[in-house]
Write a protein that holds these residues in place. Structure first.
Motif, PDB file in Angstrom:
ATOM      1  N   HIS A  18      48.836   9.580  27.361  1.00  0.00           N
ATOM      2  CA  HIS A  18      48.610  10.867  28.003  1.00  0.00           C
ATOM      3  C   HIS A  18      47.796  11.741  27.058  1.00  0.00           C
ATOM      4  N   GLU A  19      46.670  12.216  27.538  1.00  0.00           N
ATOM      5  CA  GLU A  19      45.739  12.979  26.697  1.00  0.00           C
ATOM      6  C   GLU A  19      46.380  14.257  26.191  1.00  0.00           C
ATOM      7  N   ARG A  20      46.112  14.560  24.924  1.00  0.00           N
ATOM      8  CA  ARG A  20      46.622  15.764  24.285  1.00  0.00           C
ATOM      9  C   ARG A  20      45.464  16.716  24.007  1.00  0.00           C
ATOM     10  N   SER A  21      45.717  18.010  24.177  1.00  0.00           N
ATOM     11  CA  SER A  21      44.706  19.015  23.891  1.00  0.00           C
ATOM     12  C   SER A  21      44.261  18.911  22.444  1.00  0.00           C
ATOM     13  N   THR A  36      42.486  26.866  17.885  1.00  0.00           N
ATOM     14  CA  THR A  36      42.551  28.013  18.781  1.00  0.00           C
ATOM     15  C   THR A  36      44.007  28.361  19.026  1.00  0.00           C
ATOM     16  N   LYS A  37      44.232  29.499  19.631  1.00  0.00           N
ATOM     17  CA  LYS A  37      45.597  29.915  19.934  1.00  0.00           C
ATOM     18  C   LYS A  37      46.186  29.131  21.102  1.00  0.00           C
ATOM     19  N   ALA A  38      45.352  28.372  21.810  1.00  0.00           N
ATOM     20  CA  ALA A  38      45.863  27.567  22.917  1.00  0.00           C
ATOM     21  C   ALA A  38      46.809  26.493  22.403  1.00  0.00           C
ATOM     22  N   GLY A  39      46.561  25.983  21.207  1.00  0.00           N
ATOM     23  CA  GLY A  39      47.472  25.029  20.587  1.00  0.00           C
ATOM     24  C   GLY A  39      47.322  23.601  21.073  1.00  0.00           C
ATOM     25  N   THR A  40      48.140  22.739  20.504  1.00  0.00           N
ATOM     26  CA  THR A  40      48.064  21.304  20.809  1.00  0.00           C
ATOM     27  C   THR A  40      49.280  20.812  21.583  1.00  0.00           C
ATOM     28  N   GLU A  41      50.030  21.715  22.176  1.00  0.00           N
ATOM     29  CA  GLU A  41      51.203  21.314  22.944  1.00  0.00           C
ATOM     30  C   GLU A  41      50.871  21.043  24.411  1.00  0.00           C
ATOM     31  N   TRP A  42      49.597  21.017  24.746  1.00  0.00           N
ATOM     32  CA  TRP A  42      49.162  20.767  26.118  1.00  0.00           C
ATOM     33  C   TRP A  42      48.867  19.280  26.302  1.00  0.00           C
ATOM     34  N   PHE A  43      49.402  18.700  27.368  1.00  0.00           N
ATOM     35  CA  PHE A  43      49.205  17.287  27.665  1.00  0.00           C
ATOM     36  C   PHE A  43      48.780  17.125  29.115  1.00  0.00           C
ATOM     37  N   ALA A  44      47.868  16.186  29.353  1.00  0.00           N
ATOM     38  CA  ALA A  44      47.510  15.797  30.720  1.00  0.00           C
ATOM     39  C   ALA A  44      48.580  14.790  31.136  1.00  0.00           C
ATOM     40  N   THR A  45      49.521  15.250  31.937  1.00  0.00           N
ATOM     41  CA  THR A  45      50.676  14.427  32.282  1.00  0.00           C
ATOM     42  C   THR A  45      51.221  14.841  33.648  1.00  0.00           C
TER      43      THR A  45
END
Length: 101
Positions: A59-62, A67-76
Motif C-alpha cells: 500500500h503506497e505511503r505518502s 511538509t506538514k502533511a506528513g507520512t501517515e497517509w496511505f493509499a488503502t
C-alpha cells in the motif's frame, strides 16, 4: 483505494483532527472513520505495526516527509485497515457518517 491517514494520538481524537486540518491545509474537511484501541496498548508500537504492515503488502505511503502533511497517509481501504486491527486484537469504533464511498 483512498488516501487515509493512519496515526495515533494520546490526546482527544477530535482535537487532533482539528490540529491536523490546520497543519495539512487539506482542501476538504477531515472525516473520522475509525478509532482502534484496546486496554493497556502501546500506541507507538501499534502505529508502527500498522504502517509496516501496510507498506509490506504494497500500500503506497505518502512521500511528504518535508511538509506538514506528513507520512501517515496511505493509499488503502477501510477493509484493509480493519483487517490489520483485527489481527492486532484491537477494538474497532466505526464512524459511518462520512464513510468513504
Amino acid at each position: 483505494m483512498y488516501w487515509l491517514k493512519i496515526g495515533s494520538t494520546r490526546n482527544s481524537v477530535w482535537q487532533r483532527i482539528v490540529e491536523q486540518n490546520r497543519q495539512t491545509s487539506m482542501p476538504e474537511d477531515p472525516k473520522l472513520l475509525r478509532i482502534y484501541h484496546k486496554p493497556e496498548m502501546n500506541i507507538e508500537e501499534i502505529e508502527k505495526n500498522f504502517h509496516a504492515t501496510l507498506e509490506a503488502v504494497g500500500h503506497e505511503r505518502s512521500a511528504a516527509r518535508r511538509t506538514k502533511a506528513g507520512t501517515e497517509w496511505f493509499a488503502t481501504t477501510l477493509e484493509a485497515i480493519d483487517a490489520i486491527a483485527k489481527l492486532m486484537s484491537l477494538e474497532i469504533e466505526r464512524y459511518e457518517i462520512g464513510e468513504v464511498e
